[in-house]
Scaffold this motif. Sequence first.
Motif, short mmCIF file in Angstrom:
data_model
loop_
_atom_site.label_atom_id
_atom_site.label_comp_id
_atom_site.label_asym_id
_atom_site.label_seq_id
_atom_site.Cartn_x
_atom_site.Cartn_y
_atom_site.Cartn_z
N ASP A 65 1.00 -1.14 -0.07
CA ASP A 65 -0.08 -0.14 0.00
C ASP A 65 0.83 1.15 0.00
O ASP A 65 0.64 2.24 -0.82
CB ASP A 65 -0.82 0.02 1.31
CG ASP A 65 -2.02 -1.13 1.14
OD1 ASP A 65 -2.31 -1.70 0.07
OD2 ASP A 65 -2.54 -1.37 2.16
N CYS A 66 1.88 1.24 0.77
CA CYS A 66 2.88 2.36 0.96
C CYS A 66 3.60 2.51 -0.37
O CYS A 66 3.73 3.92 -0.79
CB CYS A 66 3.66 2.36 2.17
SG CYS A 66 2.71 2.42 3.74
N LEU A 67 4.01 1.50 -0.84
CA LEU A 67 4.71 1.84 -2.15
C LEU A 67 4.09 2.08 -3.23
O LEU A 67 4.36 3.18 -3.95
CB LEU A 67 5.27 0.31 -2.39
CG LEU A 67 6.63 0.03 -1.93
CD1 LEU A 67 7.07 -1.58 -2.22
CD2 LEU A 67 7.78 0.94 -2.48
N ARG A 68 2.69 1.84 -3.43
CA ARG A 68 1.69 2.06 -4.53
C ARG A 68 1.67 3.78 -4.48
O ARG A 68 1.77 4.32 -5.35
CB ARG A 68 0.39 1.42 -4.14
CG ARG A 68 -0.51 1.60 -5.43
CD ARG A 68 -1.70 0.74 -5.41
NE ARG A 68 -1.17 -0.56 -5.74
CZ ARG A 68 -1.86 -1.82 -5.17
NH1 ARG A 68 -2.57 -1.66 -3.92
NH2 ARG A 68 -1.50 -2.89 -5.55
N LEU A 69 1.43 4.07 -3.27
CA LEU A 69 1.08 5.54 -3.10
C LEU A 69 2.24 6.26 -3.12
O LEU A 69 2.14 7.53 -3.70
CB LEU A 69 0.35 5.80 -1.53
CG LEU A 69 -1.24 5.07 -1.46
CD1 LEU A 69 -1.60 5.30 -0.02
CD2 LEU A 69 -2.11 5.54 -2.55
N ALA A 70 3.30 5.69 -2.93
CA ALA A 70 4.69 6.57 -2.97
C ALA A 70 5.15 6.96 -4.36
O ALA A 70 5.62 7.87 -4.76
CB ALA A 70 5.70 5.96 -2.17
N VAL A 71 4.76 5.99 -5.22
CA VAL A 71 5.54 6.07 -6.53
C VAL A 71 4.51 6.20 -7.82
O VAL A 71 4.77 6.63 -8.77
CB VAL A 71 6.24 4.65 -6.96
CG1 VAL A 71 7.26 4.48 -5.78
CG2 VAL A 71 5.30 3.39 -7.07
N CYS A 72 3.11 6.08 -7.22
CA CYS A 72 1.93 6.26 -8.54
C CYS A 72 1.87 7.70 -8.83
O CYS A 72 2.17 8.41 -7.94
CB CYS A 72 0.90 5.34 -7.89
SG CYS A 72 -0.08 6.48 -6.87
N SER A 73 1.43 7.89 -10.06
CA SER A 73 1.03 9.36 -10.38
C SER A 73 -0.63 9.50 -10.32
O SER A 73 -1.13 10.65 -10.69
CB SER A 73 1.46 9.85 -11.54
OG SER A 73 1.21 8.92 -12.70
N TYR A 74 -1.50 8.49 -9.77
CA TYR A 74 -2.69 8.54 -9.79
C TYR A 74 -3.29 9.62 -8.46
O TYR A 74 -2.61 9.37 -7.51
CB TYR A 74 -3.35 7.29 -9.59
CG TYR A 74 -3.32 6.51 -11.26
CD1 TYR A 74 -4.47 6.65 -11.69
CD2 TYR A 74 -2.48 5.74 -11.57
CE1 TYR A 74 -4.50 5.91 -12.92
CE2 TYR A 74 -2.32 5.13 -12.66
CZ TYR A 74 -3.30 5.16 -13.58
OH TYR A 74 -3.44 4.76 -14.77
N GLU A 75 -4.29 10.17 -8.61
CA GLU A 75 -4.57 11.29 -7.43
C GLU A 75 -5.92 10.25 -7.06
O GLU A 75 -7.01 10.01 -7.71
CB GLU A 75 -5.27 12.36 -8.07
CG GLU A 75 -5.69 13.28 -7.14
CD GLU A 75 -4.55 13.92 -6.05
OE1 GLU A 75 -4.92 14.68 -5.23
OE2 GLU A 75 -3.48 13.79 -6.58
N PRO A 76 -5.97 9.95 -5.92
CA PRO A 76 -7.10 9.17 -5.05
C PRO A 76 -8.39 9.93 -5.43
O PRO A 76 -8.39 11.24 -5.37
CB PRO A 76 -6.84 8.99 -3.68
CG PRO A 76 -5.24 9.30 -3.68
CD PRO A 76 -5.01 10.27 -4.68
N ASN A 77 -9.64 9.17 -5.18
CA ASN A 77 -10.97 9.89 -5.43
C ASN A 77 -11.27 10.16 -4.10
O ASN A 77 -12.08 9.54 -3.49
CB ASN A 77 -11.78 9.06 -6.23
CG ASN A 77 -13.25 9.90 -6.55
OD1 ASN A 77 -13.56 10.76 -5.86
ND2 ASN A 77 -13.89 9.30 -7.31
#
Length: 597
Positions: free
Chosen positions: A571-583
């Motif tokens: 979870d932490c890796l996905r949020l750290a590296v992704c360029s998607y903005e959460p809804n």
Amino acid sequence: MKRNCEKTMKAKTYNFHPEWEEEFIFTLVKDKCVCMLCHQTQALSKRGNLERHHNTNHQKFKESYPRKSAIQARKVDELKSGLKTQQSLFTKPAAQNKAAAEASFRISYLLAKDKKPFTDGDLFKEAMAITAETVFNDFKNKADIKNALCGLPLGPATVTRRVESLSEDVDRQVLKDLSLCEYFSLQFDESQDVMDTHLKERMRGEDIYNEFKKYVSKNDIPIHKLVAITTDGALAMRGVRAGFVALCRNDPDFPDFVNYHCVIHQQALAGKVLDFSHVMALVVKLINSIRAKAIRAKAIRAKALQHRLFKALLDELDAAYGDLILHADVWWLSRGKVLQRFVDLLPEIKTFLSTRNEEHEQLSDDAWLLDLGFLTNLTAKLNALNNELQGKSRHLPHMISAVNAFKAKLGVWTTHLKNGTLTHFSNLEKMSQAIEDKDAFHPEQYCAHLDKVATEFNRRFGELDVMEDIAAFVSNPFLPIDIAQLSAKFQQVFSLQSGVDMEIVDLQNDRSRDTDFWGLVSREKFPLLTTCALRVSAYFGSTYLCEMTFSQMKIIKTKYRSRLTDRHLTDCLRLAVCSYEPNYKALTDSIQSQPSH
């Protein structure tokens, strides 16, 4: 017939009339008529219902406040204002709780993006409370501001749940885009976290393949859209029979795809073909003797003292740098910077070593100094190429261009060295001018080293040769080309039958050009070329994103967070590296908003 007519009759609608506020002391709240005196509601806005309620329950009001009088108008306004205030007492806390929940999502995302522990949520809230106490000290609503900030749910358990939800939301977005895209590529590399928890046992090609297949099946990934896989050079990835890529090729669920050995890895390995260990061994030894920490406490104090003395010496000599860069053998990318710093500080290093009565004959050996100068320049050039290959936006055509440019530069540098021109080798020139025996300088021996590097580059990047013309054509379809040769490469790479040569001819004579060229080309008119161009645009040339993710993993899962679970690390890796903005709005609406306890 009558029954059918009754079914088709429309239900009668009743509309509230504003004058009923003064006539019957009713107002409209969320499509319901509410009595401003007793707060009872009437489901239908019927005049008769409102009149009956008012005459039955509030007869004395009509006597105390005559209709259409000024006193009645003031009373109605007062009742209406009181009803709104009462309504807000119920809606305001709910709105505040919802805003607090959204803020907790946003702050949790910020913490995950910056790779902070879940427990830092409490620290964040404490900092905001201090800010409210100080910055808003003179505000009339200071207490409300402080209470609102202190009510933010940011405890460790809450932040953990928020990060899980944020990660799931981003994952859904990625999977949705995968279902909508036409083609996609994959990068594969392997690393280990501080606890080695992801793959519990062995890391053979079969193990990686099974984990990937499980992930594909679980998430319904459209694997038929896969066009390329880029990997490192490990046997588990590229083994001919049992490697991950080989197992994927033998799987009927996988389509035909292109496989590349990461260009950045290839470049690093090609640069290591030169054997200048006699230079690096002494450089590393001297730097570590000055800078590195010893194991024992007594040795640490001695080394620290030497380090401080050396820094003081540099300050006294007004040296170009204030310190040396610590070098470890695994940090191959830092080699160029380490060597350059060493060369620039060489006179100061010699002076410092003499104060310790240390003698190193290589530091006065002309051949060694010339090798140091050449190696420093060449590693700097290799580092520049490596930096050129790195980045999220670096796709295969860009990397092919960068590698080809470097190979061409190797030829130019060799020619210059043969002619005795050292324009591109400033450190080698500096050493050649400083040595006592001018006859010790033989440029041709360094030309041989450059030829060796060029040969290694040609060998390692041979698999890119077939893609070079295709990538060039995709980047600029209107350059002069050998159509027969290019169409043969298209057929080889993309398993096409025939017809691509005719499309190339038609396209080169089509004058509709634009910066977003392939997005405007008619797919009906050029089906083969547009399909191939889209596939090439999806190719990864390196495993840069994997390497970047590994770097983030090392920051997230340190020895202080070594018990972080696989789920939360992901979870932490996905949020750290992704360029998607959460809804954030959807996430906030999906939970029951509550203030912090």
